[in-house]
Write a protein that holds these residues in place. Sequence first.
Motif, short mmCIF file in Angstrom:
data_model
loop_
_atom_site.label_atom_id
_atom_site.label_comp_id
_atom_site.label_asym_id
_atom_site.label_seq_id
_atom_site.Cartn_x
_atom_site.Cartn_y
_atom_site.Cartn_z
N ALA A 51 0.85 -1.18 0.00
CA ALA A 51 0.00 0.00 0.00
C ALA A 51 0.89 1.23 0.00
O ALA A 51 1.46 1.58 1.04
CB ALA A 51 -0.92 0.00 1.22
N ILE B 283 2.05 5.05 0.29
CA ILE B 283 1.58 6.15 1.14
C ILE B 283 2.22 7.44 0.63
O ILE B 283 3.42 7.65 0.76
CB ILE B 283 1.95 5.92 2.62
CG1 ILE B 283 1.31 4.61 3.13
CG2 ILE B 283 1.51 7.11 3.48
CD1 ILE B 283 1.73 4.24 4.54
N GLN C 178 5.71 2.98 2.08
CA GLN C 178 4.83 1.90 1.65
C GLN C 178 4.67 0.93 2.83
O GLN C 178 5.63 0.61 3.52
CB GLN C 178 5.36 1.17 0.42
CG GLN C 178 6.71 0.48 0.59
CD GLN C 178 7.16 -0.22 -0.69
OE1 GLN C 178 6.48 -0.17 -1.71
NE2 GLN C 178 8.31 -0.87 -0.64
N GLN D 65 -3.28 2.69 7.97
CA GLN D 65 -3.98 3.98 7.99
C GLN D 65 -3.54 4.81 9.19
O GLN D 65 -3.32 6.03 9.06
CB GLN D 65 -5.49 3.75 8.03
CG GLN D 65 -6.31 5.03 7.97
CD GLN D 65 -6.19 5.73 6.64
OE1 GLN D 65 -6.57 5.16 5.60
NE2 GLN D 65 -5.67 6.95 6.63
N THR E 161 -1.31 9.77 2.70
CA THR E 161 -2.55 9.19 2.17
C THR E 161 -2.24 7.82 1.58
O THR E 161 -1.50 7.73 0.59
CB THR E 161 -3.16 10.09 1.09
OG1 THR E 161 -3.41 11.39 1.63
CG2 THR E 161 -4.48 9.49 0.59
N PRO E 162 -2.77 6.75 2.16
CA PRO E 162 -2.48 5.41 1.64
C PRO E 162 -3.40 5.05 0.48
O PRO E 162 -4.53 5.55 0.36
CB PRO E 162 -2.74 4.51 2.85
CG PRO E 162 -3.81 5.23 3.61
CD PRO E 162 -3.57 6.71 3.40
N ASP E 163 -2.92 4.16 -0.36
CA ASP E 163 -3.70 3.65 -1.48
C ASP E 163 -3.72 2.13 -1.35
O ASP E 163 -2.75 1.45 -1.68
CB ASP E 163 -3.07 4.07 -2.81
CG ASP E 163 -3.87 3.58 -4.01
OD1 ASP E 163 -5.03 3.14 -3.82
OD2 ASP E 163 -3.32 3.60 -5.13
N PHE E 164 -4.85 1.61 -0.87
CA PHE E 164 -4.95 0.18 -0.60
C PHE E 164 -5.49 -0.56 -1.82
O PHE E 164 -6.46 -0.13 -2.45
CB PHE E 164 -5.88 -0.09 0.59
CG PHE E 164 -5.37 0.45 1.89
CD1 PHE E 164 -4.32 -0.16 2.55
CD2 PHE E 164 -5.92 1.59 2.45
CE1 PHE E 164 -3.84 0.33 3.74
CE2 PHE E 164 -5.45 2.10 3.64
CZ PHE E 164 -4.40 1.47 4.29
N PRO E 165 -4.88 -1.71 -2.17
CA PRO E 165 -5.43 -2.54 -3.25
C PRO E 165 -6.74 -3.20 -2.80
O PRO E 165 -7.05 -3.25 -1.61
CB PRO E 165 -4.34 -3.57 -3.50
CG PRO E 165 -3.58 -3.65 -2.21
CD PRO E 165 -3.65 -2.28 -1.60
N GLU E 166 -7.49 -3.70 -3.75
CA GLU E 166 -8.77 -4.33 -3.46
C GLU E 166 -8.57 -5.58 -2.60
O GLU E 166 -7.77 -6.46 -2.93
CB GLU E 166 -9.47 -4.70 -4.76
CG GLU E 166 -10.76 -5.47 -4.60
CD GLU E 166 -11.80 -4.71 -3.80
OE1 GLU E 166 -12.49 -5.34 -2.98
OE2 GLU E 166 -11.91 -3.48 -4.00
#
Length: 348
Positions: A87, A89, A140, A165, A174-179
Amino acid sequence: MSGFTLGLILIGALVLAALVAYNAWTSRRNTPRRPLASAAAPDPAEAARQEPTLDAGRQEPAFDAAPPPLPVPERRPGLDALIDVLAPIALEAPASGEAALAALPPTRRAGTKPFAVEGLNEGTQQWETPRPGQRYGGFQAGVQLANRVGALNEIEYSEFVMKAQAFADAVNGTPDFPEMLDEVARARELDQFASAHDAQLSFTLRARNAAWSPGYVQQHASRLGFVAGALPGRMVLPASTAGAPPLLGLSFDSQAAMADDPEQSALRQVTLSLDVPQVERGEQPFARMREAATALATGMDGVVTDDNGQPIQPEALDVIGRDLEQLYDTLEARDLGAGSPLARRLFS
């Protein structure tokens, strides 16, 4: 005295002599063999300083080989998309290593899976574990997809999201989480592959006649390069690389090792083990396992058997060796070569 009476006396004397001889033989058989006084087994402190002396390139144990040069410490691996959920960040502004360390969660696990955070060092442009005195342009967070406990599940993924988070909030990121469903499915596929290619071999060495004392076993094993392990009743054959898992393990009854007088403890079997995915192929661990088993059986008057107590024939060992070569090829094709940092993490 009649001849009949004399005959009875002679028969009785012979029977008595036979009983004495049998009792002496039984006592000797049941008395555990002890190490030779002139070559007593080393104590744990001495054993820890020894180096392995088995030469992987030879077919015979090299008892007197010179110790290898001091190896260079191995660099610990970082997060990798092959076996980790990642993820990214994004940061509003670069963050210090001190701020990142303060923001890390107190535990580095999400359920049963390792959790980690890495930062992109502004100076080196390399991903690394946050360090004091450094500045990072991004982070990350990662959680391992699978290990020997099983695949990452939805609950563990949710715990990963919560921890990542919280870290992101603390460093203004700001994290970007995969599905989640995609990653859980990927975890299950990786776990299925790992389960189908996880080989842990063991031989049992059994005493043919007289039992062994712990010191007797330690004496013979130390000649092959084995040193004291972290637990009572365990010895290991160290790898040639510092920090790498041991090539082989040798274990026996821990209660016997911890007895008030270990030399009075009787061992009738020891176990020689190899954790295949943890050891580099180039170390030839199975060949060295065969050498060690043969040398110990010869030196201690034992026989090498499987888990069911059946003697293992050389032909069966040849088959195992060929199967292991195929396993090594399969792991390498998946970029998870035995003994590699990723394989050690996955098969743990």
